[in-house]
Structure formats: structure tokens, C-alpha cells
Enzyme design. Structure first.
Site, PDB file in Angstrom:
ATOM      1  N   SER A 143       6.790  -2.036   9.202  1.00  0.00           N
ATOM      2  CA  SER A 143       7.186  -2.921   8.097  1.00  0.00           C
ATOM      3  C   SER A 143       7.731  -4.216   8.665  1.00  0.00           C
ATOM      4  CB  SER A 143       8.281  -2.244   7.264  1.00  0.00           C
ATOM      5  OG  SER A 143       8.861  -3.171   6.366  1.00  0.00           O
ATOM      6  N   TYR A 156      17.415   1.161   7.043  1.00  0.00           N
ATOM      7  CA  TYR A 156      15.950   1.286   6.994  1.00  0.00           C
ATOM      8  C   TYR A 156      15.302   0.381   8.045  1.00  0.00           C
ATOM      9  CZ  TYR A 156      11.213   0.727   4.976  1.00  0.00           C
ATOM     10  OH  TYR A 156       9.848   0.661   4.771  1.00  0.00           O
TER      11      TYR A 156
HETATM   12  N1  LIG Z   1       6.353   0.136  -0.380  1.00  0.00           N
HETATM   13  C1  LIG Z   1       6.708  -0.849   0.425  1.00  0.00           C
HETATM   14  O1  LIG Z   1       7.173  -1.940  -0.007  1.00  0.00           O
HETATM   15  C2  LIG Z   1       6.528  -0.710   1.922  1.00  0.00           C
HETATM   16  C3  LIG Z   1       6.570  -1.868   2.710  1.00  0.00           C
HETATM   17  C4  LIG Z   1       6.415  -1.756   4.100  1.00  0.00           C
HETATM   18  C5  LIG Z   1       6.233  -0.522   4.666  1.00  0.00           C
HETATM   19  N2  LIG Z   1       6.216   0.593   3.884  1.00  0.00           N
HETATM   20  C6  LIG Z   1       6.042   1.883   4.555  1.00  0.00           C
HETATM   21  O2  LIG Z   1       4.811   2.445   4.169  1.00  0.00           O
HETATM   22  C7  LIG Z   1       4.902   3.886   4.201  1.00  0.00           C
HETATM   23  C8  LIG Z   1       4.398   4.431   2.879  1.00  0.00           C
HETATM   24  O3  LIG Z   1       5.234   3.967   1.821  1.00  0.00           O
HETATM   25  P1  LIG Z   1       4.824   4.062   0.285  1.00  0.00           P
HETATM   26  O4  LIG Z   1       5.152   2.756  -0.336  1.00  0.00           O
HETATM   27  O5  LIG Z   1       3.453   4.601   0.174  1.00  0.00           O
HETATM   28  O6  LIG Z   1       5.891   5.088  -0.244  1.00  0.00           O
HETATM   29  P2  LIG Z   1       5.772   6.480  -1.031  1.00  0.00           P
HETATM   30  O7  LIG Z   1       4.655   6.453  -2.001  1.00  0.00           O
HETATM   31  O8  LIG Z   1       7.152   6.762  -1.518  1.00  0.00           O
HETATM   32  O9  LIG Z   1       5.388   7.490   0.144  1.00  0.00           O
HETATM   33  C9  LIG Z   1       6.304   7.911   1.098  1.00  0.00           C
HETATM   34  C10 LIG Z   1       5.974   9.354   1.411  1.00  0.00           C
HETATM   35  O10 LIG Z   1       6.838   9.814   2.450  1.00  0.00           O
HETATM   36  C11 LIG Z   1       7.009  11.193   2.228  1.00  0.00           C
HETATM   37  N3  LIG Z   1       8.187  11.756   2.875  1.00  0.00           N
HETATM   38  C12 LIG Z   1       9.487  11.410   2.713  1.00  0.00           C
HETATM   39  N4  LIG Z   1      10.266  12.237   3.430  1.00  0.00           N
HETATM   40  C13 LIG Z   1       9.434  13.112   4.062  1.00  0.00           C
HETATM   41  C14 LIG Z   1       9.631  14.220   4.929  1.00  0.00           C
HETATM   42  N5  LIG Z   1      10.856  14.609   5.316  1.00  0.00           N
HETATM   43  N6  LIG Z   1       8.537  14.883   5.373  1.00  0.00           N
HETATM   44  C15 LIG Z   1       7.300  14.531   4.983  1.00  0.00           C
HETATM   45  N7  LIG Z   1       7.043  13.509   4.131  1.00  0.00           N
HETATM   46  C16 LIG Z   1       8.107  12.812   3.692  1.00  0.00           C
HETATM   47  C17 LIG Z   1       7.147  11.326   0.720  1.00  0.00           C
HETATM   48  O11 LIG Z   1       6.822  12.650   0.411  1.00  0.00           O
HETATM   49  P3  LIG Z   1       7.135  13.372  -1.007  1.00  0.00           P
HETATM   50  O12 LIG Z   1       5.942  13.046  -1.843  1.00  0.00           O
HETATM   51  O13 LIG Z   1       7.246  14.804  -0.638  1.00  0.00           O
HETATM   52  O14 LIG Z   1       8.423  12.769  -1.533  1.00  0.00           O
HETATM   53  C18 LIG Z   1       6.153  10.287   0.210  1.00  0.00           C
HETATM   54  O15 LIG Z   1       4.919  10.865  -0.122  1.00  0.00           O
HETATM   55  C19 LIG Z   1       6.370   4.196   4.507  1.00  0.00           C
HETATM   56  O16 LIG Z   1       6.512   4.460   5.880  1.00  0.00           O
HETATM   57  C20 LIG Z   1       7.092   2.905   4.157  1.00  0.00           C
HETATM   58  O17 LIG Z   1       8.295   2.760   4.895  1.00  0.00           O
HETATM   59  C21 LIG Z   1       6.333   0.520   2.527  1.00  0.00           C
END
Ligand SMILES: NC(=O)c1ccc[n+]([C@@H]2O[C@H](COP(=O)([O-])OP(=O)(O)OC[C@H]3O[C@@H](n4cnc5c(N)ncnc54)[C@H](OP(=O)(O)O)[C@@H]3O)[C@@H](O)[C@H]2O)c1
Length: 250
Positions: A143, A156
Site C-alpha cells: 500500500s 497499519y
Molecule cells: N482497500 C484499500 O483501500 C486498500 C488500499 C491499499 C492496500 N490494500 C490492501 O489490499 C489487501 C486487500 O484489501 P481489500 O480492500 O480487498 O480488503 P477486504 O475485502 O477487507 O479483504 C481483506 C481480507 O483479509 C482477510 N483476513 C483478515 N484477517 C485474516 C486472517 N487472520 N487470516 C486470513 N485472512 C484474513 C479477510 O478475511 P475475512 O473475509 O475472513 O474477514 C478479508 O477477506 C489488503 O492487504 C489491504 O491492506 C487495500
């Protein structure tokens, strides 16, 4: 196993319900991937209709980022289901809330374990397999929050900074093996994770992040920014004097 023209056939998604992760998988399926493994806490009961409608065979397995001693086994299980792994997407993570973390240090440490150490054990387990295969790519969701850590989300952001550095080192360790790592640096992406925070400048949709990943996989890039303009923007942000940086909001 990639076919004779290099199309990705198999994909493993660690964080099997991640919106960005699923958008990347869908993009790869549209481009020809046929076997998908979704790895998530408790597995994924219902395969996403978008993937099955596109003709993908979707498997599920148990994966908990905090259970480091199970990660090598999870990778082995994925290989047993689909064979060689062409692309593995590391998309698990938690954002949480900085004020909450400052009030509850143990919760901050739990989040850091998901956002950093979980990626260390999972990433090394995946890399060992890709090295053995002699091909394959690990896509790591970093990120911009880790490029220069900000006061408003430093729990974070610091984990993302660690993850980004880990992923770059892992990429270098795979150099010459035939396997590689693609580091992805999105800015703000509207998903479940970011639903409680205000949108930031230069947002990207999950589909736009997926398009950037697809292009990066095809070009052999080591890093992609989503959107691309964030690369030069953050080159400038890195030079901003600390007192000014400290006062920046989102
Ligand atoms: N959204 C943004 O603005 C953004 C920006 C930059 C980077 N990112 C990064 O992109 C990645 C994906 O984010 P997203 O936006 O797609 O978020 P998301 O839809 O909330 O997905 C995050 C996933 O992580 C899983 N997770 C959390 N704790 C876990 C654990 N202990 N073991 C296994 N899985 C776990 C969650 O599983 P559950 O379904 O079981 O809860 C969820 O499915 C993340 O690494 C995030 O930091 C996001």
C-alpha cells in the site's frame, strides 16, 4: 501450470474473500485461468458466481494468517488441488482504526501480526514452492500507506512498510529461479476494508487494481502503483519535510 503461450492457468488467493483479491482473480480468469483456490478463515463456502460463470473451477481451503505454522501445509494443499501455482495473490489484511489501536496495544499487535508477520510466513512458504517449480508469481498487496508512514494510521502503515520491504527482499531472493514477486501499491480503494474512512486523492477501483496487476504480470514488472500516478506523487511525498508531513491529514 502456464500453457505453451504463457497463459496463467492456476491461481491461489490468500485472503479468499478480499474484494481486491477477488477482482484480480476474476481478471486472471477472464484472461484464461481455469483453476482457482480461495484460501480463507473457515474456507469459502459458496464459490463466487462471477468466477464459476466464467468457467473457472473453484476450490476452497482453510487459511488463517495468524497460524504461521499452518502456512506451508496450506500451500501444499493448494498444490494437491490444482498442481503448480502460476499466480499466488497475498491479499489478506486488516485496516482497523488508529485511535482504537492507541487505546488497545494488544489489538494493534494482533493487527500487525495479520498485516506483517502473517505475510512473512505465508510469503516464504509460497516462495519455497515457486522456487521448486521454477516458475510462478507471488502478487503482494502492499500500500502507499507503507511508502511513507503517516501519523494518522501508523500502526497499519508501519506493517505495510515492513511488508513492502519483505516483498522486495523476497523478490531479490527469487532472482534467477524463474519465480518472481510483484509488489502492488494501491492508494485508496473503495472496499469493505476502507468503508469507514474518507476517500483519499487518486482512488482506484478493485477492477483498476486488477488491470494494473494483470499488466504488471505480463510486462515482468517488479512493482505496480494503482493508479500509476501515485508513483511520482509518492516520490515527491518522500521528500516532504517532516513537520509538514506530520500535519498532513489523509
Ligand atoms: N482497500 C484499500 O483501500 C486498500 C488500499 C491499499 C492496500 N490494500 C490492501 O489490499 C489487501 C486487500 O484489501 P481489500 O480492500 O480487498 O480488503 P477486504 O475485502 O477487507 O479483504 C481483506 C481480507 O483479509 C482477510 N483476513 C483478515 N484477517 C485474516 C486472517 N487472520 N487470516 C486470513 N485472512 C484474513 C479477510 O478475511 P475475512 O473475509 O475472513 O474477514 C478479508 O477477506 C489488503 O492487504 C489491504 O491492506 C487495500
Amino acid at each position: 501450470m502456464r500453457d505453451s503461450v504463457g497463459t496463467v492457468r492456476t491461481v491461489l488467493l490468500l485472503g479468499g474473500r478480499s474484494e481486491i483479491g477477488l477482482a484480480i482473480v476474476e481478471r486472471l480468469v477472464r484472461e484464461g485461468a481455469r483453476e482457482v483456490v480461495l484460501a480463507a478463515r473457515g474456507g469459502v463456502a459458496e464459490p463466487p458466481g462471477a468466477l464459476t460463470a466464467l468457467g473457472a473451477k473453484v476450490h476452497s481451503l482453510e487459511f488463517d494468517a495468524t497460524a504461521a505454522d499452518t502456512h506451508t501445509g496450506a500451500v501444499r494443499e493448494a498444490v494437491a488441488l490444482v498442481g503448480d501455482l502460476d499466480v499466488v495473490v497475498d491479499a489478506f489484511g486488516v485496516l482497523g482504526d488508529q485511535a482504537g489501536y492507541e487505546a488497545d496495544p494488544a489489538a494493534a499487535a494482533r493487527a500487525a501480526a495479520v498485516n506483517y508477520t502473517g505475510h512473512v510466513s505465508a510469503g516464504l512458504a509460497v516462495a519455497a514452492r515457486l522456487r521448486e517449480q521454477g516458475h510462478g508469481a507471488l502478487v503482494v498487496l502492499s500500500s502507499v500507506a507503507g511508502v511513507r508512514v503517516r501519523r494518522f494510521n501508523f500502526v497499519y502503515g508501519s506493517a505495510k512498510a515492513g511488508l513492502d520491504g519483505f516483498a522486495q527482499g523476497l523478490a531479490d531472493s527469487l532472482h534467477g529461479s524463474g519465480a518472481r514477486v510483484l509488489v502492488v501499491r494501491p492508494g485508496y480503494v473503495p472496499t469493505r476494508m476502507s468503508a469507514h474512512v474518507d476517500p483519499a486523492p487518486f482512488p482506484a477501483t478493485p477492477a483498476q487494481v486488477a488491470a494494473a496487476v494483470s499488466a504488471g504480470l505480463r510486462s515482468g514488472a517488479t512493482t505496480v502503483w494503482a493508479p500509476r500516478v501515485l508513483g511520482p506523487v509518492f516520490a515527491g511525498m518522500r521528500l516532504m519535510p517532516r513537520p509538514l508531513w506530520r500535519r498532513l491529514g489523509r
